[in-house]
Design a protein around this motif. Structure first.
Motif: not given
Length: 385
Positions: A143, A286, A290, A298
């Motif tokens: 992340l 992860s 998102v 993105s």
């Protein structure tokens, strides 16, 4: 007198916490206005010393005990390069300002601009399993590499692993303390705190300089961790734990809550399972986080994630180790169960388990063994073949 000095002085009143501070500000319009009120009109809950402090402030202003302390605190912060941020400041974190009665003043060591980045909180057990620590580190690294700042509490276990993962991902990380920012707790994470600052991260607290690690400070700290973040990831947690409190606070603050599932036999998975039952999103990578956040970053979907990385070659793993990894699977297993599943002798199994433990693929638990995060990825590679 500016708003910051007035707020510091009001917060210094004996027996006054953030809740009482906001009651007074909401009633009278500002911290300075509250300081001008006759002591008997404020609240009967104020101790006698607070009434004396207030009366002195109204007589002598900045020369009073409250005024002098507020000025000295600002001076101490300036000398230590600690940034003071008032809740009315334009630079105050927008998400944190949305929560019910946010911290009136933030103390920030490091780079205040880090607090403007999109943040994901990563929290969990202090006594997490090796697999839990691996997950905290790897999710955070992934992340952070994608552009999220990783926020946690600098505690032992999952918190520390999350901060280290963010640093591994060459990203930013924010540590929120239940002490003053000049008093790192626990002490053994002092080097980690220095690494966070060196990487342009931030250490944050709402408590005055020098504040000790008192038990009542940490629930207050938890609401800041969740309040700063778009969402919170729960890695491992018991049903009754500070991490679960943070997750519940996040739900109350309308934040997204994510939880990594685990074995039904692992007590540290029960908090995650509890939150999943009560609205948290079950996540395996992860990328799931998102995607749920609406693709805020993105671009991450196009880059390889740490969780997609497999061992260089499973061909290098001896057959008896392969059988053992496959037998361990996703749940903790006792040595007796492994002997039954693999047909191996106990002595040989112990030697193989020790080897796999040294390789970072297996960890020992009370009564058995389980795969670490790296071990689980190796299991996935073996299953694919």
């Amino acid at each position: 007198m500016d708003a910051l000095t007035a707020s510091l002085a009001l917060l210094r009143l004996e027996g006054l916490g953030p809740g009482s501070y906001w009651q007074l500000v909401e009633r009278f319009g500002s911290a300075f206005a509250a300081l001008q009120q006759p002591p008997h009109t404020l609240t009967r809950k104020l101790p006698d010393r607070a009434r004396t402090q207030l009366a002195e402030f109204q007589r002598t202003g900045l020369e009073s005990e409250l005024g002098q302390w507020a000025q000295a605190e600002r001076q101490r912060c300036a000398e230590a390069c600690i940034y003071l941020l008032h809740c009315d400041d334009d630079n105050y974190p927008a998400l944190l300002k949305e929560i019910h009665r946010p911290p009136p003043v933030l103390y920030i060591s490091g780079n205040p601009a880090t607090l403007t980045l999109p943040q994901i909180a990563v929290v969990g057990a202090r006594r997490a399993s090796r697999a839990g620590l691996d997950n905290a580190r790897d999710f955070s690294a992934d992340l952070a590499a994608a552009g999220f700042a990783i926020t946690s509490g600098l505690a032992l276990g999952v918190d520390a692993a999350a901060h280290r993962g963010a640093l591994k991902g060459a990203g930013k990380t924010v540590a929120v303390l239940g002490t003053g920012v000049d008093r790192i707790y626990p002490l053994r994470n002092g080097v980690l705190a220095e690494e966070i600052l060196a990487a342009d991260g931030a250490i944050v607290s709402e408590l005055p300089l020098g504040s000790a690690p008192e038990a009542g400070n940490f629930p207050r700290r938890n609401r800041i961790i969740s309040g700063l973040s778009l969402g919170i990831l729960l890695v491992e947690a018991a049903v009754r734990s500070g991490s679960l409190i943070t997750a519940r606070l996040a739900l109350e603050q309308n934040r997204e809550v994510f939880a990594i599932p685990g074995s039904i036999h692992n007590p540290m998975s029960r908090g995650c399972h509890h939150m999943i039952k009560h609205g948290a999103h079950l996540v395996e990578t992860s990328g799931d986080i998102v995607e749920q956040l609406g693709g805020l970053l993105s671009g991450m979907a196009q880059q390889p994630g740490l969780f997609e990385a497999l061992p260089a070659s499973t061909e290098e793993i001896p057959p008896h180790h392969r059988r053992l990894i496959l037998a361990l699977g996703g749940d903790p297993r006792s040595i007796e169960q492994l002997a039954e599943d693999t047909g191996g002798e106990t002595g040989d199994l112990m030697a193989s388990l020790l080897h796999l433990e040294l390789e970072g693929l297996v960890e020992q638990l009370p009564g058995g063994y389980q795969l670490t995060g790296d071990g689980a990825r190796t299991l996935g590679a073996l299953a694919d073949h």
